[in-house]
Design a protein around this motif. Sequence first.
Motif, PDB file in Angstrom:
ATOM      1  N   ASN A  84     -12.300   0.662 -11.568  1.00  0.00           N
ATOM      2  CA  ASN A  84     -11.908   0.040 -10.495  1.00  0.00           C
ATOM      3  C   ASN A  84     -12.844  -1.470 -10.227  1.00  0.00           C
ATOM      4  O   ASN A  84     -14.242  -0.680  -9.901  1.00  0.00           O
ATOM      5  N   ILE A 128      -6.734  -1.345  -3.632  1.00  0.00           N
ATOM      6  CA  ILE A 128      -5.290  -1.145  -4.298  1.00  0.00           C
ATOM      7  C   ILE A 128      -4.296  -2.658  -4.153  1.00  0.00           C
ATOM      8  O   ILE A 128      -4.975  -2.969  -2.984  1.00  0.00           O
ATOM      9  N   THR A 129      -4.135  -3.456  -5.053  1.00  0.00           N
ATOM     10  CA  THR A 129      -3.697  -4.606  -4.749  1.00  0.00           C
ATOM     11  C   THR A 129      -2.338  -4.851  -5.288  1.00  0.00           C
ATOM     12  O   THR A 129      -2.766  -5.478  -6.876  1.00  0.00           O
ATOM     13  N   GLU A 130      -1.564  -4.503  -5.330  1.00  0.00           N
ATOM     14  CA  GLU A 130       0.012  -4.624  -6.119  1.00  0.00           C
ATOM     15  C   GLU A 130       1.010  -5.362  -5.572  1.00  0.00           C
ATOM     16  O   GLU A 130       0.800  -5.361  -3.804  1.00  0.00           O
ATOM     17  N   ASP A 178     -11.750   2.282  -3.128  1.00  0.00           N
ATOM     18  CA  ASP A 178     -10.558   2.710  -3.365  1.00  0.00           C
ATOM     19  C   ASP A 178      -8.922   2.031  -3.645  1.00  0.00           C
ATOM     20  O   ASP A 178      -7.756   2.139  -3.276  1.00  0.00           O
ATOM     21  N   ASP A 195       0.365  -3.028 -12.564  1.00  0.00           N
ATOM     22  CA  ASP A 195       0.844  -1.815 -13.282  1.00  0.00           C
ATOM     23  C   ASP A 195      -0.186  -2.068 -14.476  1.00  0.00           C
ATOM     24  O   ASP A 195       0.492  -3.824 -15.082  1.00  0.00           O
ATOM     25  N   TYR A 249       0.848  -1.291   0.132  1.00  0.00           N
ATOM     26  CA  TYR A 249      -0.116   0.481   0.055  1.00  0.00           C
ATOM     27  C   TYR A 249       0.863   1.584  -0.359  1.00  0.00           C
ATOM     28  O   TYR A 249       1.894   1.164   0.439  1.00  0.00           O
ATOM     29  N   GLN A 298     -13.493  -4.490  -7.649  1.00  0.00           N
ATOM     30  CA  GLN A 298     -12.799  -4.641  -6.292  1.00  0.00           C
ATOM     31  C   GLN A 298     -14.007  -5.752  -5.184  1.00  0.00           C
ATOM     32  O   GLN A 298     -14.769  -4.807  -5.246  1.00  0.00           O
TER      33      GLN A 298
END
Length: 598
Positions: free
Chosen positions: A526, A369-371, A367, A587, A356, A528
């Motif tokens: 997006n 994010i899954t990196e 909002d 990405d 994060y 989720q």
Amino acid sequence: MSTKTTPNGYTLDDSGQRVVVDPVTRIEGHMRCEVNVDEENIIRNAVSTGTMWRGLEVILKGRDPRDAWAFTQRICGVCTGTHALTSVRAVEDALKIEIPENANSIRNIMQLTLQAHDHLVHFYHLHALDWVNPVNALKANPKATSELQQKVSPKHAKSSPGYFRDIQNRLKKFIESGQLGPFKNGYWTNPAYLLPPEADLMAVTHYLEALDFQKEIMKIRTILGGKDPHPNWLVGGVPCPINVDGVGSVGALNMVSLNQISSIIDSTREFVKNVYIPDILAVGQFYKGWLYGGGISGTSVLAYGDIPDRANDYSPGNLLMPSGAIIDGNLKEVHEVDLRNPDEIQEFVPHSWYNYPDGVKGLHPWDGITEDNFQLGPNTKGTKTDIEQIDENAKYSWIKAPRWRGHAMEVGPLARYVIGYAKGHEEITEQINFVLKTLDVPVTALFSTLGRTAARALEADWAGDKMRYFMDKMIANIKAGDSSTANVDNWDPATWPKEAKGVGISEAPRGALGHWIRIKDTRIDNYQCVVPTTWNGSPRDSEGNIGAFEASLMNTKVARAEEPVEILRTLHSFDPCLACSTHVMSDEGRELAKVKVR
């Protein structure tokens, strides 16, 4: 070695013998569990690891939101359809699309069919062998088994001594052949198994009956959805038209198909009431003294609610399956849940293999994010491809840690039933009181592995009754002249706003399921999913709170540390789905994996 107390009240001690179960089988996906047991074989520390990830979110980015259901449905082939239902609801919420009443009834019938089917499969084919010893069934007296069957379920037709003798002989040949199949690698000499031989034979017989019967139940979803698994869905309604006078009309509901659905609903209700419920009560009579595995079910539970009585109304009062949150064990106060509030639901990743921007702060799914960030902690024993012992003080799971107002929560049938009981839900209260009276146990017995298992059976019974309710409701609506099943007024993207966001909910068989979507310029910006096993299987959060899986194992006494059937018994009671709970995004354009097929 260290001892520490978590904010949600568990004292973790990582000394003592480390027991590793990897993989945890008879679940969907890949899972690892490690526990520390003391000299008395009591679990003093538990670590649950999700060892796989999926890529649906990155696949969805930039796609048409009307197609999202078809992709998200492939997250899982077991709870097939519930992701698709949640997805179309999310898109409809974002685009302000309302569905016809018939579509609502059909969706509810499909979802309730999934509930009944999934609960049956879960108990008989994934979980029963944690309670039932099939090898011990060879010692049973078929006549005594018949008498037991007639005592616990006098309405079940298959109960003669000859019938049970035939099943026993088939089982004997199967076991003596050395090809144990689904019974292989069981701890069949473990004293943790408590059923007498006759109860084991009865349960194994019903295992086989359920295996044969389950295919009948899913014909309902095949008729309504065109196929199963992964039936068809539609933003704005359902894809099956109604033509009661049609003969041989492809894809349309006529009187032949409607009567077939009605007949299967009756058969499902009969099997649940005459086989499933009696089996749960029979098993419960012998295991009611084994009340481990409650974990946070007695303190923190969450449900979104489902099965709207009237179309397009997802308020708590219109949802037949209860919603709400209970914290700190206060059954006198059920909090409302707002899935749009960024302060209520957040996902954390300090112990998850993700990055994060701020490693501590949680993110609301809109909002999200899954990196990915796979790295083993410094105290890990072994290598990345051969882990001997995970370092739980570092990142150790592909599952994130969702929290409701900062609390780790349990979701699922038990959570739904506890919330329903606390809210005075009449049908649920009657069911629970019946079981408590039959087993002669206090209400606190709910908060256990056995309570979690019983809740699924009760919900299957409830679901069967509601299948009949919505079937009758739809037939009455059709007789009144309404045959509409879809609303396509806003189907054209030209009618959509430039930006929109929505949330879809359902109660999957395993628990609360939410999909959050952002749409920009008619495309998915997006997407989720926060699924039941994300809640239940979460690792520690930034405060050190442990999730439902880990908490449920704490302070359990195991008969033999080298044969930890008690660990499997409790984990299976949640019906873990790791395929649903783990995910990864990257990405744009970044290669995640390459698979070469020869």
